[in-house]
Design a protein around this motif. Structure first.
Motif, mmCIF file in Angstrom:
data_model
loop_
_atom_site.group_PDB
_atom_site.id
_atom_site.type_symbol
_atom_site.label_atom_id
_atom_site.label_comp_id
_atom_site.label_asym_id
_atom_site.label_seq_id
_atom_site.Cartn_x
_atom_site.Cartn_y
_atom_site.Cartn_z
ATOM 1 N N GLY A 106 0.816 -1.234 0.032
ATOM 2 C CA GLY A 106 -0.041 0.028 0.046
ATOM 3 C C GLY A 106 0.963 1.308 0.011
ATOM 4 N N MET A 107 1.967 1.294 0.612
ATOM 5 C CA MET A 107 2.818 2.314 0.662
ATOM 6 C C MET A 107 4.419 1.790 0.965
ATOM 7 S SD MET A 107 2.660 5.458 3.583
ATOM 8 C CE MET A 107 1.024 5.442 3.268
ATOM 9 N N PRO A 108 4.982 1.715 -0.287
ATOM 10 C CA PRO A 108 6.444 1.189 -0.476
ATOM 11 C C PRO A 108 7.272 2.258 0.279
ATOM 12 C CG PRO A 108 5.840 1.850 -2.457
ATOM 13 C CD PRO A 108 4.399 1.784 -1.781
ATOM 14 N N SER A 109 8.377 1.828 1.220
ATOM 15 C CA SER A 109 9.028 2.823 1.840
ATOM 16 C C SER A 109 10.561 2.831 1.906
ATOM 17 C CB SER A 109 8.573 2.947 3.500
ATOM 18 O OG SER A 109 8.791 1.882 4.063
ATOM 19 N N ALA A 110 10.961 1.677 2.018
ATOM 20 C CA ALA A 110 12.386 1.478 1.793
ATOM 21 C C ALA A 110 12.911 -0.011 1.250
ATOM 22 C CB ALA A 110 12.980 1.463 3.182
ATOM 23 N N ILE A 111 13.933 0.051 0.806
ATOM 24 C CA ILE A 111 14.364 -1.371 0.322
ATOM 25 C C ILE A 111 15.791 -1.720 0.543
ATOM 26 C CG2 ILE A 111 13.336 -1.308 -1.958
ATOM 27 C CD1 ILE A 111 15.595 -0.061 -3.338
ATOM 28 N N PHE A 126 1.793 -2.614 6.503
ATOM 29 C CA PHE A 126 2.496 -2.895 7.626
ATOM 30 C C PHE A 126 3.173 -4.439 7.564
ATOM 31 C CE2 PHE A 126 -0.755 -0.301 9.462
ATOM 32 C CZ PHE A 126 -0.195 0.929 9.483
ATOM 33 N N SER A 127 3.813 -4.240 6.378
ATOM 34 C CA SER A 127 4.565 -5.604 6.149
ATOM 35 C C SER A 127 6.014 -5.566 5.696
ATOM 36 C CB SER A 127 3.685 -6.371 5.243
ATOM 37 O OG SER A 127 3.276 -5.845 3.914
ATOM 38 N N LEU A 128 6.569 -6.890 5.493
ATOM 39 C CA LEU A 128 8.090 -6.668 4.423
ATOM 40 C C LEU A 128 7.881 -7.579 3.516
ATOM 41 C CD1 LEU A 128 10.826 -5.446 5.167
ATOM 42 C CD2 LEU A 128 11.446 -7.769 6.124
ATOM 43 N N LEU A 129 8.027 -7.270 2.301
ATOM 44 C CA LEU A 129 8.036 -8.136 1.122
ATOM 45 C C LEU A 129 9.152 -8.647 0.464
ATOM 46 C CD1 LEU A 129 5.319 -6.452 1.276
ATOM 47 C CD2 LEU A 129 4.905 -6.892 -1.221
ATOM 48 N N ARG A 138 8.289 -13.547 -3.554
ATOM 49 C CA ARG A 138 8.518 -15.054 -2.889
ATOM 50 C C ARG A 138 8.001 -15.039 -1.594
ATOM 51 N NH1 ARG A 138 15.502 -15.636 -3.093
ATOM 52 N NH2 ARG A 138 15.516 -15.776 -5.305
ATOM 53 N N GLU A 139 7.791 -13.632 -0.730
ATOM 54 C CA GLU A 139 7.128 -14.096 0.536
ATOM 55 C C GLU A 139 6.914 -12.473 1.297
ATOM 56 O OE1 GLU A 139 8.566 -15.719 4.832
ATOM 57 O OE2 GLU A 139 10.046 -15.518 3.400
ATOM 58 N N GLU A 140 5.880 -12.563 2.086
ATOM 59 C CA GLU A 140 5.339 -11.529 2.746
ATOM 60 C C GLU A 140 5.256 -11.716 4.408
ATOM 61 O OE1 GLU A 140 1.688 -9.822 1.412
ATOM 62 O OE2 GLU A 140 1.637 -8.210 3.028
ATOM 63 N N ILE A 141 5.892 -10.877 4.813
ATOM 64 C CA ILE A 141 5.877 -11.122 6.455
ATOM 65 C C ILE A 141 5.223 -9.720 6.944
ATOM 66 C CG2 ILE A 141 7.266 -11.143 8.554
ATOM 67 C CD1 ILE A 141 9.568 -12.321 6.830
ATOM 68 N N GLN A 142 4.039 -10.210 7.761
ATOM 69 C CA GLN A 142 3.310 -9.141 8.546
ATOM 70 C C GLN A 142 4.282 -8.606 9.623
ATOM 71 O OE1 GLN A 142 0.535 -7.726 7.575
ATOM 72 N NE2 GLN A 142 0.744 -8.943 5.587
ATOM 73 N N THR A 143 4.441 -7.213 9.761
ATOM 74 C CA THR A 143 5.302 -6.792 11.019
ATOM 75 C C THR A 143 4.530 -6.074 12.005
ATOM 76 O OG1 THR A 143 5.804 -4.763 9.628
ATOM 77 C CG2 THR A 143 7.214 -6.461 9.260
ATOM 78 N N GLY A 144 3.408 -5.303 11.493
ATOM 79 C CA GLY A 144 2.743 -4.571 12.557
ATOM 80 C C GLY A 144 3.351 -3.060 12.768
ATOM 81 N N LEU A 145 4.535 -2.902 11.791
ATOM 82 C CA LEU A 145 5.384 -1.579 12.415
ATOM 83 C C LEU A 145 5.552 -0.836 11.034
ATOM 84 C CD1 LEU A 145 8.502 -3.081 13.827
ATOM 85 C CD2 LEU A 145 6.787 -2.062 14.885
ATOM 86 N N TRP A 146 5.427 0.490 11.489
ATOM 87 C CA TRP A 146 5.667 1.636 10.449
ATOM 88 C C TRP A 146 7.221 1.723 10.395
ATOM 89 C CZ3 TRP A 146 2.659 5.178 7.552
ATOM 90 C CH2 TRP A 146 3.306 6.340 7.063
#
Length: 379
Positions: A106-111, A126-129, A138-146
């Motif tokens: 929804g809102m890419p922020s950093a790589i 609030f995830s890491l792809l 490959r995979e998505e991890i829910q982080t719950g973090l901004w």
């Protein structure tokens, strides 16, 4: 000591952190208004134009990474994709999809790069792809973090983010967390102990050099290192007459005064875009005033290792060619990389392929092993 509670969809972790002990090396800053580029770099720089494809015109570069064969540029605000180029700047492919489904953001922020993967943080879901270097999801991890920014290092994720996104009272308080690479285990957290000072989140406050993470704390002018899940003090930057006239405790106890000083006084603050080479440590900062974060108020600070001095440089005059110059954004091997937008280039240098595209030029260069910086102090 302040406890921080981190709530995630799949685990609840409590991490406690106190201010680490240690001694800083103080770096006294001297000021240089103008300096020729030839005084700073070894030879004439290499220029690499990033040639956007018609369907993927890059308008902003918010993050840039280099693999053995490709350059990855993130445009998080306009195009909202990662675009890959070869080392000559030729377009190869683009990837990433907006949305709320698996593998979408929804809102890419950093790589960040880690081994054979590219990781992208999403502050919308609030995830890491995780992607392959070919751009395949490959995979998505829910982080719950901004996530303000993050790095992947030695089977760990180092994340700079607010203590809590849900608790608005603590959203402005930022902390540095170390997770296992699968995000299943929080191993340590640092710096969630102040209310105002040192809690800014600006790009480039963390970086890696020789498996050691540098972390800049703005406003209090500190540089810390993170290694083996421990932080130690490294540098205290003494900006002299442009240093904060109040202590960290006063900043925290009187936020109104802190804000007034920030706007009304000429003060060096907002340390960011930290880079390091074998011989030099450098970062960017701003002279704060009513035009906060204006490009003309940006300075580059260079410290030669083994000395107690640092030099704040306001303007670099390119006396080698007619190209514009921007302070370095990141490193590529032993070289520094500056990102130069098309609007600053001479008209003859424009390689834009169509009216919708935005050309960016990468400037790749190496610093001189010895600079005569004292000669330019006060000039």
């Amino acid at each position: 000591m302040q406890a921080c509670l981190l709530l995630l969809p799949f685990l609840i972790l409590t991490a406690c952190s106190s201010k680490p002990d240690g001694t800083f090396k103080t770096l006294k800053v001297e000021y240089i208004e103008n300096i020729p580029l030839s005084e700073l770099i070894k030879t004439e720089a290499e220029y690499i134009p990033l040639k956007s494809a018609r369907n993927y015109p890059i308008k902003e570069i918010d993050g840039i990474l280099f693999s053995d064969t490709l350059i990855y540029a993130l445009d998080s605000r306009v195009l909202k994709k990662v675009v890959a180029f070869d080392h000559s700047g030729n377009f190869k492919f683009a990837f990433g999809t907006l949305g709320a489904g698996i593998g979408e953001y929804g809102m890419p922020s950093a790589i960040a790069l880690y081994e054979d993967e590219l990781h992208l943080s999403d502050n919308g879901n609030f995830s890491l792809l995780k992607y392959g270097l070919d751009g395949q999801f490959r995979e998505e991890i829910q982080t719950g973090l901004w996530i303000s920014e993050f790095l992947s290092l030695n089977d760990h994720l180092i994340i700079h983010s607010p203590i809590s996104f849900v608790d608005t009272a603590h959203f402005g308080l930022n902390t540095l967390r170390v997770f296992s690479s699968d995000y299943q285990r929080l191993e340590s957290s640092f710096f969630p102990y102040t209310d105002v000072a040192g809690n800014s989140c600006y790009p480039g406050q963390i970086s890696i050099f020789n498996n050691q993470v540098n972390f800049l704390r703005s406003y209090v002018d500190e540089v810390w290192t993170l290694k083996d899940n421990n932080v130690t003090p490294r540098f205290k930057i003494d900006f002299g007459k442009y240093a904060w006239p109040i202590t960290e405790e006063e900043m925290n106890n009187d936020e109104d005064r802190f804000t007034d000083l920030f706007i009304e006084e000429d003060i060096m603050s907002v340390l960011h875009d930290v880079n390091e080479t074998d011989q030099y440590f450098l970062f960017k900062t701003y002279m704060t005033n009513a035009n906060f974060l204006a490009e003309e108020d940006e300075w580059m600070v260079i410290h030669e290792k083994g000395t107690n001095l640092a030099y704040a440089i306001h303007n670099v005059v390119n006396d080698l060619n007619d190209q514009a110059f921007r302070f370095p954004k990141t490193t590529w091997g032993d070289d520094l990389i500056s990102i130069i937008p098309e609007k600053t280039l001479p008209s003859t240098a424009s390689l834009t392929q169509n009216s919708d595209s935005q050309l960016f030029m990468l400037m790749r260069y190496e610093l001189k092993p010895k600079m005569n910086l004292p000669r330019y102090v006060g000039r």
